[in-house]
Design a protein around this motif. Structure first.
Motif, mmCIF file in Angstrom:
data_model
loop_
_atom_site.group_PDB
_atom_site.id
_atom_site.type_symbol
_atom_site.label_atom_id
_atom_site.label_comp_id
_atom_site.label_asym_id
_atom_site.label_seq_id
_atom_site.Cartn_x
_atom_site.Cartn_y
_atom_site.Cartn_z
ATOM 1 N N ARG A 238 0.753 -1.518 0.158
ATOM 2 C CA ARG A 238 -0.337 0.165 0.061
ATOM 3 C C ARG A 238 0.409 1.559 -0.140
ATOM 4 O O ARG A 238 1.757 1.027 0.638
ATOM 5 C CB ARG A 238 -1.324 0.098 1.255
ATOM 6 C CG ARG A 238 -2.085 1.129 1.081
ATOM 7 C CD ARG A 238 -3.042 1.062 2.196
ATOM 8 N NE ARG A 238 -2.830 0.733 3.246
ATOM 9 C CZ ARG A 238 -3.284 -0.175 4.455
ATOM 10 N NH1 ARG A 238 -4.281 -0.700 4.227
ATOM 11 N NH2 ARG A 238 -2.281 -0.459 5.712
ATOM 12 N N GLY A 239 0.238 2.145 -0.959
ATOM 13 C CA GLY A 239 1.059 3.514 -0.980
ATOM 14 C C GLY A 239 -0.053 4.090 -0.434
ATOM 15 O O GLY A 239 -0.738 4.682 -1.181
ATOM 16 N N HIS A 240 0.721 5.159 0.863
ATOM 17 C CA HIS A 240 -0.990 6.504 0.920
ATOM 18 C C HIS A 240 0.056 7.696 0.588
ATOM 19 O O HIS A 240 1.118 8.060 0.568
ATOM 20 C CB HIS A 240 0.046 6.870 2.814
ATOM 21 C CG HIS A 240 -0.297 5.433 3.250
ATOM 22 N ND1 HIS A 240 0.299 4.537 3.789
ATOM 23 C CD2 HIS A 240 -1.732 4.744 3.703
ATOM 24 C CE1 HIS A 240 0.624 3.175 4.430
ATOM 25 N NE2 HIS A 240 -1.852 3.598 4.753
ATOM 26 N N TYR A 241 -1.168 8.700 0.455
ATOM 27 C CA TYR A 241 -1.172 9.971 -0.263
ATOM 28 C C TYR A 241 -1.313 11.351 0.910
ATOM 29 O O TYR A 241 -2.697 10.709 1.401
ATOM 30 C CB TYR A 241 -1.511 10.264 -1.753
ATOM 31 C CG TYR A 241 -0.896 9.777 -2.555
ATOM 32 C CD1 TYR A 241 -0.304 9.974 -3.707
ATOM 33 C CD2 TYR A 241 -1.101 8.114 -2.454
ATOM 34 C CE1 TYR A 241 0.719 9.620 -4.184
ATOM 35 C CE2 TYR A 241 -0.887 6.956 -3.938
ATOM 36 C CZ TYR A 241 0.916 8.247 -4.892
ATOM 37 O OH TYR A 241 1.010 7.575 -6.128
ATOM 38 N N PHE A 242 -0.086 12.422 0.466
ATOM 39 C CA PHE A 242 -1.380 13.039 1.747
ATOM 40 C C PHE A 242 -1.344 14.322 0.905
ATOM 41 O O PHE A 242 -0.462 15.094 -0.074
ATOM 42 C CB PHE A 242 -0.405 13.776 3.584
ATOM 43 C CG PHE A 242 -0.498 12.521 4.353
ATOM 44 C CD1 PHE A 242 -1.335 12.987 5.099
ATOM 45 C CD2 PHE A 242 -0.704 11.317 4.499
ATOM 46 C CE1 PHE A 242 -1.303 12.341 6.736
ATOM 47 C CE2 PHE A 242 -0.819 10.663 5.363
ATOM 48 C CZ PHE A 242 -1.569 11.362 6.143
ATOM 49 N N SER A 243 -2.747 14.846 1.059
ATOM 50 C CA SER A 243 -2.542 16.230 0.886
ATOM 51 C C SER A 243 -2.170 17.412 1.035
ATOM 52 O O SER A 243 -1.928 17.313 2.344
ATOM 53 C CB SER A 243 -3.965 16.672 0.177
ATOM 54 O OG SER A 243 -5.313 16.156 0.822
ATOM 55 N N TYR A 244 -2.335 18.342 0.646
ATOM 56 C CA TYR A 244 -1.315 20.167 1.055
ATOM 57 C C TYR A 244 -2.071 21.066 0.876
ATOM 58 O O TYR A 244 -2.570 21.303 -0.100
ATOM 59 C CB TYR A 244 -0.197 20.474 0.526
ATOM 60 C CG TYR A 244 1.008 21.510 1.391
ATOM 61 C CD1 TYR A 244 1.890 20.934 2.977
ATOM 62 C CD2 TYR A 244 0.806 22.389 0.676
ATOM 63 C CE1 TYR A 244 1.954 22.009 3.243
ATOM 64 C CE2 TYR A 244 1.241 24.135 1.523
ATOM 65 C CZ TYR A 244 2.017 23.474 2.782
ATOM 66 O OH TYR A 244 2.008 24.754 3.544
ATOM 67 N N GLN A 245 -2.434 21.458 2.922
ATOM 68 C CA GLN A 245 -3.757 22.721 2.014
ATOM 69 C C GLN A 245 -3.607 24.115 1.828
ATOM 70 O O GLN A 245 -2.067 24.474 2.933
ATOM 71 C CB GLN A 245 -4.944 22.541 3.656
ATOM 72 C CG GLN A 245 -5.974 23.891 3.940
ATOM 73 C CD GLN A 245 -6.543 23.336 5.000
ATOM 74 O OE1 GLN A 245 -5.805 22.581 5.910
ATOM 75 N NE2 GLN A 245 -7.821 23.891 4.975
ATOM 76 N N GLY A 246 -3.551 24.686 1.521
ATOM 77 C CA GLY A 246 -2.429 25.711 0.702
ATOM 78 C C GLY A 246 -2.089 26.137 -0.142
ATOM 79 O O GLY A 246 -2.320 24.665 -1.179
#
Length: 386
Positions: A238-246
């Motif tokens: 599994r590969g996880h992703y995080f979004s960036y706010q801004g």
């Protein structure tokens, strides 16, 4: 007996759809997908990057198909108005004389792929927020709207006469003279079709499907075997992703140096076509139960500090509070944890049967390689059924 279709393709991810588009020009094609819609699993859960082809072992399928796929994908996007952008990417290094920099430069020279060495001052001019002693600039790397790409492939295949049937799981196939009898389970009950050739493009399920078909040796777990009588073992990751706010501080993609053994390309910074910044993926090997269970795509917020630590190695100004859990995908890896990456496996089961081709371990750079894989399958099939 008259076949129902010339070719049955199992799996309607980007690989299956690309093959369907390619083959439907010359053959009658049925695509069977077990999910509710095409492209809803691995193909829609990735970085959406068009890779240049720098990372892979010399002469490997990953190398040759990635490069050919890139050469096909950019013109395809232009011709059919698929949103994409040749953003270019920085491959950053914490040291100016890292041996991996030299290796990648030699690879680029061998393959005639543009790649430029940058010092720390040149990096600051290109990406002021990036901290690195040296970097390689890859102008051929880009991003693509993978959903619209797959929609275009599906539309063109269907226009040429291909039929896509979802919620249909292939449970087995048996050779019957010059044809395959393919067994299918649907919400309305079981049925079967006869076809001249089968293409197993089932992604995470491709190995289990290969094991379910007639006449295959299912007793090996040797992941290095690429012969047509052995079944490799699946190591789902599994590969996880995080979004960036801004607002994104980057105008280009930013990658660390690849991980040892090419387990992954590191937690990198990518942009979508709206300019939204996201980070990932990491690599988490899963057991079979988790990989196919209801929580397989879960992203724990507890991973945020781990992501932040990796990102700060090249972006020390990161505000960790702006990182938010986004999505996850699962790679169909053929290499165990700690072992070197295994090449794509594209193999025929048994030359005594009608044509059946298995596509195994199609992880990154599968999205970039899709059109080239379709070309390859067409050549193999044409040699057998004309």
């Amino acid at each position: 007996m008259t076949p129902d279709f010339d070719v049955c393709i199992v799996g309607a991810g980007v690989i299956g759809l690309a093959i369907a588009r390619q083959l439907s020009r010359h053959y009658s094609v049925l695509i069977l997908e077990q999910a509710d819609m095409a492209g809803s699993e691995t193909s829609s859960r990735n970085s959406e990057v068009i890779h240049a082809g720098l990372y892979y072992p010399p002469g490997s399928l990953k190398e040759t198909l990635c490069i050919r796929g890139r050469e096909l994908t950019y013109p395809f996007c232009q011709q059919f108005d698929i949103p994409h952008q040749k953003t270019g990417k920085l491959i950053v290094s914490p040291s100016a004389a890292h041996p991996e920099l030299e290796r990648l430069q030699q690879t680029a020279k061998r393959l005639n792929i543009p790649l430029h060495h940058l010092d720390s001052q040149q990096i600051k001019q290109m990406e002021p927020e990036v901290a690195a002693a040296a970097a390689l600039w890859s102008p051929e790397t880009g991003i693509i709207d993978s959903h619209q790409f797959m929609q275009a492939l599906q539309h063109q295949a269907e226009q040429a006469g291909a039929l896509l049937v979802c919620r249909s799981q292939v449970t087995g196939a048996h050779s019957s003279g010059p044809l395959w009898k393919v067994d299918v389970e649907t919400p309305d009950g079981p049925w079967h079709i006869h076809c001249r050739a089968v293409i197993n493009a089932a992604g995470l399920q491709a190995i289990s499907l290969m094991a379910a078909l007639e006449g295959i040796n299912t007793h090996t777990t040797d992941t290095s075997v690429h012969t047509n009588t052995r079944i490799p073992q699946l190591f789902p990751a599994r590969g996880h992703y995080f979004s960036y706010q801004g607002k994104s501080p980057f105008r280009h993609l930013v990658y660390p140096l690849p991980e040892p053994g090419l387990a992954g390309l590191g937690i990198h910074a990518t942009l979508d076509l709206a300019g939204q910044l996201r980070f990932g993926p990491d690599v988490e090997y899963l057991d079979q139960h988790t990989a196919f269970g209801p929580s397989r795509y879960a992203v724990s917020a507890d991973l945020r500090s781990q992501f932040a630590g990796a990102i700060r190695r090249y972006w020390p100004g990161l505000d960790e509070n702006n990182l938010h859990a986004a999505y996850a995908g699962i790679r169909p890896k053929l290499s165990a944890p700690g072992c070197p990456a295994v090449d794509f496996v594209i193999t025929r089961s048994d030359i005594s049967t009608p044509p059946i081709w298995h596509l195994l371990g199609i992880e990154s750079p599968g999205l970039t390689s899709a059109l080239a894989i379709a070309e390859l399958i067409e050549k193999k099939l044409a040699a057998e059924i004309g």
